[in-house]
Design an enzyme around this catalytic site. Structure first.
Site, PDB file in Angstrom:
ATOM      1  CG  ASN A   9      19.012  -0.650 -10.652  1.00  0.00           C
ATOM      2  OD1 ASN A   9      18.571  -1.378  -9.759  1.00  0.00           O
ATOM      3  ND2 ASN A   9      18.928  -0.967 -11.925  1.00  0.00           N
ATOM      4  CD1 TRP A  10      21.910   0.140  -4.702  1.00  0.00           C
ATOM      5  CD2 TRP A  10      21.138  -0.996  -2.935  1.00  0.00           C
ATOM      6  NE1 TRP A  10      22.008   0.962  -3.610  1.00  0.00           N
ATOM      7  CE2 TRP A  10      21.546   0.303  -2.506  1.00  0.00           C
ATOM      8  CE3 TRP A  10      20.619  -1.866  -1.992  1.00  0.00           C
ATOM      9  CZ2 TRP A  10      21.449   0.711  -1.180  1.00  0.00           C
ATOM     10  CZ3 TRP A  10      20.509  -1.453  -0.674  1.00  0.00           C
ATOM     11  CH2 TRP A  10      20.925  -0.183  -0.265  1.00  0.00           C
ATOM     12  CE  LYS A  11      22.071  -2.583 -13.128  1.00  0.00           C
ATOM     13  NZ  LYS A  11      22.817  -2.758 -14.391  1.00  0.00           N
ATOM     14  CG  HIS A  96      17.052  -1.604 -15.933  1.00  0.00           C
ATOM     15  ND1 HIS A  96      17.922  -2.531 -16.468  1.00  0.00           N
ATOM     16  CD2 HIS A  96      17.831  -0.655 -15.346  1.00  0.00           C
ATOM     17  CE1 HIS A  96      19.168  -2.159 -16.211  1.00  0.00           C
ATOM     18  NE2 HIS A  96      19.132  -1.026 -15.530  1.00  0.00           N
ATOM     19  CD  GLU A  98      20.568  -5.179 -15.908  1.00  0.00           C
ATOM     20  OE1 GLU A  98      21.754  -4.829 -16.020  1.00  0.00           O
ATOM     21  OE2 GLU A  98      19.926  -5.143 -14.830  1.00  0.00           O
ATOM     22  CD  GLU A 168      18.388   1.339 -18.851  1.00  0.00           C
ATOM     23  OE1 GLU A 168      19.105   1.194 -17.861  1.00  0.00           O
ATOM     24  OE2 GLU A 168      17.507   0.528 -19.172  1.00  0.00           O
ATOM     25  CB  SER A 214      29.694   2.474 -17.555  1.00  0.00           C
ATOM     26  OG  SER A 214      29.485   1.119 -17.902  1.00  0.00           O
ATOM     27  N   GLY A 235      24.513   2.106 -11.640  1.00  0.00           N
ATOM     28  CA  GLY A 235      24.464   0.689 -11.321  1.00  0.00           C
ATOM     29  C   GLY A 235      25.544   0.305 -10.340  1.00  0.00           C
ATOM     30  N   GLY A 236      26.603  -0.338 -10.839  1.00  0.00           N
ATOM     31  CA  GLY A 236      27.653  -0.877  -9.973  1.00  0.00           C
ATOM     32  C   GLY A 236      28.285   0.138  -9.036  1.00  0.00           C
TER      33      GLY A 236
END
Length: 252
Positions: A9-11, A96, A98, A168, A214, A235-236
């Site tokens: 997920n590049w957000k 998600h 967020e 998550e 993470s 994610g990151g």
């Protein structure tokens, strides 16, 4: 046997040109590595057309990070599922944390999106998870049960094959903290039991459940060794080939 499913997920990261170049690089690397798992990437809306073009001919799934719960109309700033399908995107991440936390999406709103996506024969990754306060308050199972029960309301048993669940824990997203493999597996097992109660043992046993929070090259193997963890929503660490490819390769 459930096939591992690793998703990135590049957000709100990578410009369209950066995303297209990275997707092409990733596609070539995945093909060369000969990995035996499903791989998905979810760019921002503006990057989707270029990324779809860049991975054409590969098995990489391109997903949207969200969608509207309407097909068309006066909904400024929204993107409909029909628009996504028209550019070759047939998978969407919904619920998600967020979206829940920053944009006020309720379980009911998420459910309306799930139903609309499934009605258009799209695949859905439905995210569920608890905050640190909820976990410390002993409400983990209560929160997960509600998010699953409401999020999957009116989803037919025959449609569950198009649904992936991503667990998550909100407190582990972007913080560097990760649930222990044991804690993650316990939550995944509860999700599987809840789906069995809502549908059937067979549907639950075939359900793909990803872990998100993470995830990085250093912990993916320990997570994937657990019985109920079938993949990762990254994610990151999905933004760079040097991080994401090792996660894909070390999937079980």
């Amino acid at each position: 046997m459930r096939k591992p499913y690793i998703a990135g997920n590049w957000k709100m990261n990578l410009t369209p040109s950066e995303g297209k170049a990275y997707a092409a690089e990733l596609s070539a690397a995945v093909k060369k590595a000969g990995v035996d798992c499903r791989v998905m990437i979810a760019p921002s809306f503006v990057s989707l057309p270029g990324v779809v073009e860049a991975v054409k001919g590969s098995d990489i799934v391109v997903a949207a990070q969200n969608m509207a719960n309407h097909l068309a109309g006066a909904y400024t700033g929204e993107v409909s599922p029909e628009m996504l399908k028209d550019i070759g995107v047939n998978t969407v991440i919904l619920g998600h944390s967020e979206r829940r936390q920053y944009y006020g999406e309720t379980d009911e709103i998420i459910n309306s999106k799930v139903l609309l996506a499934l009605s258009l024969k799209m695949e859905v990754v439905l995210c569920v998870g608890e905050t640190l306060e909820e976990r410390e308050g002993g409400k983990l199972e209560e929160i997960l049960e509600r998010q699953l029960r409401v999020g999957l309301k009116d989803v037919l048993p025959a449609e569950m094959g198009a649904v992936t669940i991503a667990y998550e824990p909100v407190w582990a997203i972007g913080t560097g903290k990760t649930a222990t493999p044991e804690d993650a597996d316990s939550a995944h097992a509860f999700i599987r039991r809840t789906v069995a109660a809502l549908y059937s043992e067979d549907i639950a046993n075939n359900l793909i459940i990803q872990y998100g929070g993470s995830v990085k090259p250093g912990n993916i193997r320990a997570l994937m060794e657990k019985e109920n963890i079938d993949g990762a929503l990254v994610g990151g660490a999905s933004l760079k080939l040097d991080d994401f490819l090792p996660i894909i390769i070390f999937s079980k």
